[in-house]
Design a protein around this motif. Sequence first.
Motif, PDB file in Angstrom:
ATOM      1  N   LEU A 202       0.822  -1.101   0.013  1.00  0.00           N
ATOM      2  CA  LEU A 202       0.007   0.035  -0.035  1.00  0.00           C
ATOM      3  C   LEU A 202       0.997   1.317  -0.027  1.00  0.00           C
ATOM      4  O   LEU A 202       1.934   1.409   0.852  1.00  0.00           O
ATOM      5  CB  LEU A 202      -0.917  -0.016   1.319  1.00  0.00           C
ATOM      6  N   ASP A 203       0.582   2.286  -1.025  1.00  0.00           N
ATOM      7  CA  ASP A 203       1.156   3.482  -0.556  1.00  0.00           C
ATOM      8  C   ASP A 203       0.639   4.224   0.645  1.00  0.00           C
ATOM      9  O   ASP A 203      -0.291   3.773   1.076  1.00  0.00           O
ATOM     10  CB  ASP A 203       0.942   4.435  -2.006  1.00  0.00           C
ATOM     11  N   ILE A 204       0.985   5.214   1.043  1.00  0.00           N
ATOM     12  CA  ILE A 204       0.905   5.721   2.152  1.00  0.00           C
ATOM     13  C   ILE A 204       0.789   7.376   2.286  1.00  0.00           C
ATOM     14  O   ILE A 204       1.870   7.922   1.746  1.00  0.00           O
ATOM     15  CB  ILE A 204       2.069   5.356   3.206  1.00  0.00           C
ATOM     16  N   LEU A 205      -0.079   7.752   2.940  1.00  0.00           N
ATOM     17  CA  LEU A 205      -0.235   9.442   3.219  1.00  0.00           C
ATOM     18  C   LEU A 205      -0.523   9.514   4.517  1.00  0.00           C
ATOM     19  O   LEU A 205      -1.611   9.138   5.349  1.00  0.00           O
ATOM     20  CB  LEU A 205      -1.294   9.909   2.308  1.00  0.00           C
ATOM     21  N   SER A 206       0.440  10.028   5.182  1.00  0.00           N
ATOM     22  CA  SER A 206       0.638  10.143   6.713  1.00  0.00           C
ATOM     23  C   SER A 206       0.670  11.433   7.044  1.00  0.00           C
ATOM     24  O   SER A 206       0.944  12.806   6.528  1.00  0.00           O
ATOM     25  CB  SER A 206       1.725   9.405   7.110  1.00  0.00           C
ATOM     26  N   GLU A 207      -0.159  11.762   8.243  1.00  0.00           N
ATOM     27  CA  GLU A 207      -0.070  13.104   8.998  1.00  0.00           C
ATOM     28  C   GLU A 207       1.360  13.190   9.572  1.00  0.00           C
ATOM     29  O   GLU A 207       2.117  12.507   9.752  1.00  0.00           O
ATOM     30  CB  GLU A 207      -1.029  13.008  10.345  1.00  0.00           C
ATOM     31  N   LYS A 208       1.866  14.521   9.632  1.00  0.00           N
ATOM     32  CA  LYS A 208       3.065  14.932  10.325  1.00  0.00           C
ATOM     33  C   LYS A 208       2.941  14.748  11.716  1.00  0.00           C
ATOM     34  O   LYS A 208       1.876  14.313  12.375  1.00  0.00           O
ATOM     35  CB  LYS A 208       3.467  16.335  10.062  1.00  0.00           C
ATOM     36  N   PRO A 209       4.218  14.554  12.382  1.00  0.00           N
ATOM     37  CA  PRO A 209       5.659  14.199  11.746  1.00  0.00           C
ATOM     38  C   PRO A 209       5.756  12.839  11.227  1.00  0.00           C
ATOM     39  O   PRO A 209       4.861  11.933  11.596  1.00  0.00           O
ATOM     40  CB  PRO A 209       6.278  14.410  12.941  1.00  0.00           C
ATOM     41  N   ILE A 210       6.756  12.556  10.488  1.00  0.00           N
ATOM     42  CA  ILE A 210       6.617  11.185   9.929  1.00  0.00           C
ATOM     43  C   ILE A 210       6.858  10.283  11.163  1.00  0.00           C
ATOM     44  O   ILE A 210       6.303   9.231  11.012  1.00  0.00           O
ATOM     45  CB  ILE A 210       8.379  10.913   9.218  1.00  0.00           C
ATOM     46  N   ALA A 211       7.555  10.482  12.103  1.00  0.00           N
ATOM     47  CA  ALA A 211       7.559   9.722  13.299  1.00  0.00           C
ATOM     48  C   ALA A 211       8.048  10.428  14.425  1.00  0.00           C
ATOM     49  O   ALA A 211       8.093  11.758  14.119  1.00  0.00           O
ATOM     50  CB  ALA A 211       8.563   8.556  13.081  1.00  0.00           C
ATOM     51  N   ASP A 212       8.080  10.115  15.774  1.00  0.00           N
ATOM     52  CA  ASP A 212       8.265  10.952  16.839  1.00  0.00           C
ATOM     53  C   ASP A 212       9.896  11.115  17.027  1.00  0.00           C
ATOM     54  O   ASP A 212      10.149  11.762  18.102  1.00  0.00           O
ATOM     55  CB  ASP A 212       7.804   9.971  18.199  1.00  0.00           C
ATOM     56  N   SER A 213      10.892  10.841  16.181  1.00  0.00           N
ATOM     57  CA  SER A 213      12.270  10.855  16.110  1.00  0.00           C
ATOM     58  C   SER A 213      12.925  10.924  14.741  1.00  0.00           C
ATOM     59  O   SER A 213      12.281  10.352  13.724  1.00  0.00           O
ATOM     60  CB  SER A 213      13.044   9.995  17.083  1.00  0.00           C
ATOM     61  N   LEU A 214      14.112  11.559  14.655  1.00  0.00           N
ATOM     62  CA  LEU A 214      14.610  11.522  13.443  1.00  0.00           C
ATOM     63  C   LEU A 214      15.053  10.436  12.786  1.00  0.00           C
ATOM     64  O   LEU A 214      15.000   9.884  11.848  1.00  0.00           O
ATOM     65  CB  LEU A 214      16.090  12.512  13.346  1.00  0.00           C
ATOM     66  N   GLU A 215      15.734   9.440  13.873  1.00  0.00           N
ATOM     67  CA  GLU A 215      16.029   7.961  13.506  1.00  0.00           C
ATOM     68  C   GLU A 215      14.806   7.421  13.170  1.00  0.00           C
ATOM     69  O   GLU A 215      15.010   6.557  11.848  1.00  0.00           O
ATOM     70  CB  GLU A 215      16.660   7.469  14.650  1.00  0.00           C
ATOM     71  N   ALA A 216      13.646   7.207  13.709  1.00  0.00           N
ATOM     72  CA  ALA A 216      12.431   6.519  13.266  1.00  0.00           C
ATOM     73  C   ALA A 216      11.964   7.037  11.938  1.00  0.00           C
ATOM     74  O   ALA A 216      11.645   6.362  10.993  1.00  0.00           O
ATOM     75  CB  ALA A 216      11.400   6.538  14.211  1.00  0.00           C
ATOM     76  N   SER A 217      12.266   8.369  11.731  1.00  0.00           N
ATOM     77  CA  SER A 217      11.892   8.978  10.313  1.00  0.00           C
ATOM     78  C   SER A 217      12.593   8.409   9.282  1.00  0.00           C
ATOM     79  O   SER A 217      12.094   8.017   8.193  1.00  0.00           O
ATOM     80  CB  SER A 217      11.741  10.470  10.479  1.00  0.00           C
ATOM     81  N   VAL A 218      14.013   8.620   9.542  1.00  0.00           N
ATOM     82  CA  VAL A 218      14.890   8.040   8.329  1.00  0.00           C
ATOM     83  C   VAL A 218      14.793   6.561   8.333  1.00  0.00           C
ATOM     84  O   VAL A 218      14.846   6.162   7.127  1.00  0.00           O
ATOM     85  CB  VAL A 218      16.317   8.233   8.819  1.00  0.00           C
ATOM     86  N   ARG A 219      14.533   5.831   9.215  1.00  0.00           N
ATOM     87  CA  ARG A 219      14.262   4.363   9.142  1.00  0.00           C
ATOM     88  C   ARG A 219      13.012   4.223   8.086  1.00  0.00           C
ATOM     89  O   ARG A 219      13.110   3.577   7.266  1.00  0.00           O
ATOM     90  CB  ARG A 219      13.798   3.680  10.297  1.00  0.00           C
ATOM     91  N   ILE A 220      12.029   4.845   8.433  1.00  0.00           N
ATOM     92  CA  ILE A 220      10.910   4.818   7.648  1.00  0.00           C
ATOM     93  C   ILE A 220      10.835   5.135   6.289  1.00  0.00           C
ATOM     94  O   ILE A 220      10.585   4.404   5.242  1.00  0.00           O
ATOM     95  CB  ILE A 220       9.503   5.805   8.186  1.00  0.00           C
ATOM     96  N   ALA A 221      11.670   6.310   5.793  1.00  0.00           N
ATOM     97  CA  ALA A 221      11.857   6.613   4.638  1.00  0.00           C
ATOM     98  C   ALA A 221      12.897   5.717   3.962  1.00  0.00           C
ATOM     99  O   ALA A 221      12.331   5.273   2.686  1.00  0.00           O
ATOM    100  CB  ALA A 221      12.632   8.087   4.650  1.00  0.00           C
ATOM    101  N   GLU A 222      13.712   5.053   4.465  1.00  0.00           N
ATOM    102  CA  GLU A 222      14.598   3.910   3.737  1.00  0.00           C
ATOM    103  C   GLU A 222      13.773   2.597   3.523  1.00  0.00           C
ATOM    104  O   GLU A 222      13.952   2.125   2.612  1.00  0.00           O
ATOM    105  CB  GLU A 222      15.854   3.682   4.844  1.00  0.00           C
ATOM    106  N   LYS A 223      12.803   2.483   4.331  1.00  0.00           N
ATOM    107  CA  LYS A 223      11.969   0.912   4.271  1.00  0.00           C
ATOM    108  C   LYS A 223      11.019   1.524   2.996  1.00  0.00           C
ATOM    109  O   LYS A 223      10.967   0.563   2.156  1.00  0.00           O
ATOM    110  CB  LYS A 223      11.240   0.772   5.481  1.00  0.00           C
ATOM    111  N   VAL A 224      10.446   2.715   2.954  1.00  0.00           N
ATOM    112  CA  VAL A 224       9.735   2.915   1.838  1.00  0.00           C
ATOM    113  C   VAL A 224      10.573   3.067   0.593  1.00  0.00           C
ATOM    114  O   VAL A 224       9.973   2.629  -0.395  1.00  0.00           O
ATOM    115  CB  VAL A 224       9.088   4.340   2.043  1.00  0.00           C
ATOM    116  N   ARG A 225      11.662   3.506   0.587  1.00  0.00           N
ATOM    117  CA  ARG A 225      12.451   3.379  -0.710  1.00  0.00           C
ATOM    118  C   ARG A 225      12.729   2.045  -0.997  1.00  0.00           C
ATOM    119  O   ARG A 225      12.555   1.770  -2.164  1.00  0.00           O
ATOM    120  CB  ARG A 225      13.822   4.292  -0.327  1.00  0.00           C
ATOM    121  N   ARG A 226      13.218   1.464  -0.072  1.00  0.00           N
ATOM    122  CA  ARG A 226      13.370  -0.074  -0.680  1.00  0.00           C
ATOM    123  C   ARG A 226      12.253  -0.796  -1.147  1.00  0.00           C
ATOM    124  O   ARG A 226      12.293  -1.750  -1.965  1.00  0.00           O
ATOM    125  CB  ARG A 226      14.150  -0.755   0.642  1.00  0.00           C
ATOM    126  N   ALA A 227      11.091  -0.616  -0.429  1.00  0.00           N
ATOM    127  CA  ALA A 227       9.986  -1.180  -0.978  1.00  0.00           C
ATOM    128  C   ALA A 227       9.401  -0.849  -2.131  1.00  0.00           C
ATOM    129  O   ALA A 227       8.454  -1.505  -3.032  1.00  0.00           O
ATOM    130  CB  ALA A 227       8.853  -1.102   0.093  1.00  0.00           C
TER     131      ALA A 227
END
Length: 364
Positions: free
Chosen positions: A95-120
């Motif tokens: 599924l593609d994803i449209l999320s409310e801000k922020p991406i997550a509650d930390s920069l590390e979690a946000s970068v991890r989400i972005a990288e998972k999305v890119r790889r998927a």
Amino acid sequence: MTYRVIQVGTGGQGAHWCSTFLRENVDDGLIEVVGAVDIDPEQHENAMEHLGLDESQCYTDVEEAFAEVDADFCTVVIPPWLHEDVVDAAIEHDLDILSEKPIADSLEASVRIAEKVRRAGVQMGITMSHRFDQDKTSLRRHIQGEEAGPLDYIVGRFTCNARSYGTWGAFRHEMEDVLMIEGAVHQLDFIADMAGSDCKTIYADTWCPDWAEYEGDVQALVQLRFENGTRATWEGAKANAVGLNGWKSDYVRAECRDETLVLDDRELVRYPYDADGEQVVGGRTADPEPVMLDEQEKWSNTWLVEQFVEWLDGGEPMATNVEDNLQSMALIEAAMQSSRTGEPVEVQSLLADTRASVEAELSD
């Protein structure tokens, strides 16, 4: 094409998604809401009333909903620390994803989400609603126009009387660094967007006064320097005696070569440069000239849903795609680090170091 959507989160802000942001795009034929998820079954009523779902299309478990409902993308409108679990489930079900801000509650979690999305290979957008509100959009377009001339610096103010427990939603009163994560994430984002550049360094001082019923810091003074030379200063407060510029009533002053632009409580004015009026002593030398706000059919999250659909249709990535929106999260993380250390933080170095750490973690 009409895209099929599963709405995750139907209470709180999710109720507005059901009644307005999604509803208007349903009416335009851009989307069809085919399922909804909320851990509180009583909140399903918002999806049933406004989106026409029946009880069988409403779930309390994300995994079950994603497995049973045929959809193209999901929306994520739940607290930030829960975002990554939903993203993981969405990726598992393509599924593609449209999320409310922020991406997550930390920069590390946000970068991890972005990288998972890119790889998927899925697409993920973030609804930075304030950047695309009518007043901020109008100011941004005027700054980028020909009349104002080059931008020198920006001053922003977001101050509220919301010191008592529960005034800003009970969960926020128990968060660490709540003003940065839940407030400045919008304000610093649209200031950076108006500056037209990534932030180079940030210095922040945040605190919680004795009279504020919060566990985290709710007052802040922030200085920013951008890579293109633009400067900015931002004042944020949730525990003042009076709310001068609260939610969606921001104060932003843009000092440009040929005019000063002032946005205050959704009214925009300009002060053209007057060579004959130069002075040091005294007040204003001229009255402001009103600037009409831009007009269009959709603003804020309603417009962002449309932008996301256009991206899915093969258009350009929305400006607040998850990768580009890491700049917003880096601003917040850098501001929190600066407040803890008392030193300015190099924003791009922080983001690069976090990327490297996350990539190594995911590659193990």
